[in-house]
Design a protein around this motif. Structure first.
Motif, PDB file in Angstrom:
ATOM      1  N   ALA A   5       2.804 100.188  21.118  1.00 59.04           N
ATOM      2  CA  ALA A   5       3.687 100.744  19.999  1.00 59.04           C
ATOM      3  C   ALA A   5       4.370 101.971  20.612  1.00 59.04           C
ATOM      4  N   VAL A   6       5.939 101.865  20.611  1.00 67.08           N
ATOM      5  CA  VAL A   6       6.689 103.059  21.030  1.00 67.08           C
ATOM      6  C   VAL A   6       7.260 103.998  20.178  1.00 67.08           C
ATOM      7  N   GLU A   7       7.630 105.298  20.552  1.00 64.50           N
ATOM      8  CA  GLU A   7       8.407 105.788  19.696  1.00 64.50           C
ATOM      9  C   GLU A   7      10.135 105.784  20.177  1.00 64.50           C
ATOM     10  N   ILE A   8      10.836 105.631  19.423  1.00 62.56           N
ATOM     11  CA  ILE A   8      12.340 105.386  19.740  1.00 62.56           C
ATOM     12  C   ILE A   8      13.202 106.633  18.965  1.00 62.56           C
ATOM     13  N   CYS A   9      13.655 107.611  19.678  1.00 64.11           N
ATOM     14  CA  CYS A   9      14.281 108.839  19.266  1.00 64.11           C
ATOM     15  C   CYS A   9      15.861 108.551  19.403  1.00 64.11           C
ATOM     16  N   VAL A  10      16.387 108.957  18.374  1.00 63.01           N
ATOM     17  CA  VAL A  10      17.963 108.900  18.532  1.00 63.01           C
ATOM     18  C   VAL A  10      18.396 110.252  18.223  1.00 63.01           C
ATOM     19  N   TYR A  11      18.840 110.825  19.252  1.00 60.06           N
ATOM     20  CA  TYR A  11      19.267 112.170  19.309  1.00 60.06           C
ATOM     21  C   TYR A  11      20.970 112.231  18.716  1.00 60.06           C
ATOM     22  N   GLY A  12      21.351 113.117  17.947  1.00 57.11           N
ATOM     23  CA  GLY A  12      22.590 113.225  17.396  1.00 57.11           C
ATOM     24  C   GLY A  12      23.167 114.373  16.351  1.00 57.11           C
ATOM     25  N   ALA A  13      24.131 114.279  15.838  1.00 59.51           N
ATOM     26  CA  ALA A  13      24.504 115.200  14.978  1.00 59.51           C
ATOM     27  C   ALA A  13      25.425 114.678  13.772  1.00 59.51           C
ATOM     28  N   ASP A  14      25.351 115.769  12.966  1.00 55.62           N
ATOM     29  CA  ASP A  14      26.214 115.083  11.801  1.00 55.62           C
ATOM     30  C   ASP A  14      27.751 115.146  12.129  1.00 55.62           C
ATOM     31  N   VAL A  15      28.074 115.837  13.001  1.00 52.89           N
ATOM     32  CA  VAL A  15      29.562 115.794  13.542  1.00 52.89           C
ATOM     33  C   VAL A  15      29.576 115.075  14.675  1.00 52.89           C
ATOM     34  N   LEU A  16      30.871 114.226  14.482  1.00 54.56           N
ATOM     35  CA  LEU A  16      31.017 113.017  15.692  1.00 54.56           C
ATOM     36  C   LEU A  16      31.133 113.767  17.030  1.00 54.56           C
ATOM     37  N   CYS A  17      30.721 113.176  18.039  1.00 54.28           N
ATOM     38  CA  CYS A  17      30.816 113.432  19.301  1.00 54.28           C
ATOM     39  C   CYS A  17      32.370 113.505  19.588  1.00 54.28           C
ATOM     40  N   PRO A  18      32.848 114.323  20.354  1.00 54.26           N
ATOM     41  CA  PRO A  18      34.445 114.566  20.449  1.00 54.26           C
ATOM     42  C   PRO A  18      34.853 113.264  21.232  1.00 54.26           C
ATOM     43  N   ALA A  19      33.852 112.822  22.196  1.00 52.99           N
ATOM     44  CA  ALA A  19      34.420 111.461  22.689  1.00 52.99           C
ATOM     45  C   ALA A  19      34.250 110.192  21.949  1.00 52.99           C
ATOM     46  N   CYS A  20      33.743 110.097  20.775  1.00 53.92           N
ATOM     47  CA  CYS A  20      33.059 109.047  19.817  1.00 53.92           C
ATOM     48  C   CYS A  20      33.929 108.812  18.884  1.00 53.92           C
ATOM     49  N   VAL A  21      35.121 109.323  18.685  1.00 56.04           N
ATOM     50  CA  VAL A  21      35.790 109.396  17.260  1.00 56.04           C
ATOM     51  C   VAL A  21      35.999 107.991  16.717  1.00 56.04           C
ATOM     52  N   GLN A  22      36.113 107.011  17.421  1.00 53.61           N
ATOM     53  CA  GLN A  22      36.076 105.510  16.824  1.00 53.61           C
ATOM     54  C   GLN A  22      34.561 104.822  16.538  1.00 53.61           C
ATOM     55  N   LEU A  23      33.857 105.758  16.867  1.00 55.70           N
ATOM     56  CA  LEU A  23      32.372 104.949  16.843  1.00 55.70           C
ATOM     57  C   LEU A  23      31.746 105.355  15.647  1.00 55.70           C
ATOM     58  N   VAL A  79      22.174 109.929  21.597  1.00 52.52           N
ATOM     59  CA  VAL A  79      21.159 109.454  22.821  1.00 52.52           C
ATOM     60  C   VAL A  79      20.069 108.883  22.323  1.00 52.52           C
ATOM     61  N   VAL A  80      19.856 107.655  22.868  1.00 56.54           N
ATOM     62  CA  VAL A  80      18.598 106.930  22.539  1.00 56.54           C
ATOM     63  C   VAL A  80      17.568 106.964  23.743  1.00 56.54           C
ATOM     64  N   VAL A  81      16.266 107.436  23.141  1.00 56.18           N
ATOM     65  CA  VAL A  81      15.106 107.910  24.044  1.00 56.18           C
ATOM     66  C   VAL A  81      14.139 106.892  23.531  1.00 56.18           C
ATOM     67  N   ILE A  82      13.468 106.235  24.676  1.00 59.04           N
ATOM     68  CA  ILE A  82      12.333 105.441  24.188  1.00 59.04           C
ATOM     69  C   ILE A  82      11.072 105.875  25.199  1.00 59.04           C
ATOM     70  N   GLU A  83       9.975 106.606  24.497  1.00 62.57           N
ATOM     71  CA  GLU A  83       8.935 106.935  25.229  1.00 62.57           C
ATOM     72  C   GLU A  83       9.284 107.910  26.518  1.00 62.57           C
ATOM     73  N   GLY A  84      10.208 108.866  26.115  1.00 62.79           N
ATOM     74  CA  GLY A  84      10.653 109.909  26.943  1.00 62.79           C
ATOM     75  C   GLY A  84      11.655 109.369  27.893  1.00 62.79           C
ATOM     76  N   THR A  85      12.007 108.321  27.955  1.00 66.69           N
ATOM     77  CA  THR A  85      12.938 107.635  28.946  1.00 66.69           C
ATOM     78  C   THR A  85      14.407 107.368  28.324  1.00 66.69           C
ATOM     79  N   VAL A  86      15.417 108.115  28.672  1.00 67.31           N
ATOM     80  CA  VAL A  86      16.734 108.105  27.901  1.00 67.31           C
ATOM     81  C   VAL A  86      17.245 106.626  28.543  1.00 67.31           C
ATOM     82  N   VAL A  87      17.559 105.868  27.392  1.00 70.86           N
ATOM     83  CA  VAL A  87      17.937 104.429  27.694  1.00 70.86           C
ATOM     84  C   VAL A  87      19.551 104.333  27.162  1.00 70.86           C
TER      85      VAL A  87
END
Length: 109
Positions: A5-23, A79-87
């Motif tokens: 069983a793995v831990e999946i971490c999604v790192y982000g913020a309430d404010v949209l990333c400047p490069a991700c305006v359409q996402l 940023v999605v990280v699975i068990e310490g690996t950025v994927v």
């Protein structure tokens, strides 16, 4: 291969990333990813965690350090990280995330 069983971490913020305006926002991506993975891997447990890069958990040094790196180095989030690996960075691809999970014994049903 044994199942882990793995831990999946999604790192982000309430404010949209400047490069991700359409996402979608980081939170929307987290919710979409969790729903998609639960459908793809039913009855195969994993832990989903959302980490706000501007307010990381005080009790987890690894998560705090990565959140700081994301902010300081201007990574594209989420940023999605699975068990310490950025994927994934930016707009995550489900196929890439699933390929990483299958390394831990997950099987699509």
């Amino acid at each position: 291969m044994a199942f882990q069983a793995v831990e999946i971490c999604v790192y982000g913020a309430d404010v949209l990333c400047p490069a991700c305006v359409q996402l979608p926002s980081s939170k929307e991506t987290y919710e979409w990813l969790e729903a998609a993975l639960r459908r793809k891997y039913p009855d195969q447990p994993f832990r989903m965690v959302y980490v706000d890069i501007f307010h990381p958990p005080a009790d987890d040094e690894r998560k705090r350090a990565l959140a700081q790196t994301i902010v300081e180095e201007d990574w594209v989030y989420p940023v999605v990280v699975i068990e310490g690996t950025v994927v994934a960075e930016g707009n995550p691809r489900l196929k890439t995330i699933c390929a990483e999970m299958e390394k831990y014994g997950y099987r699509s049903l």
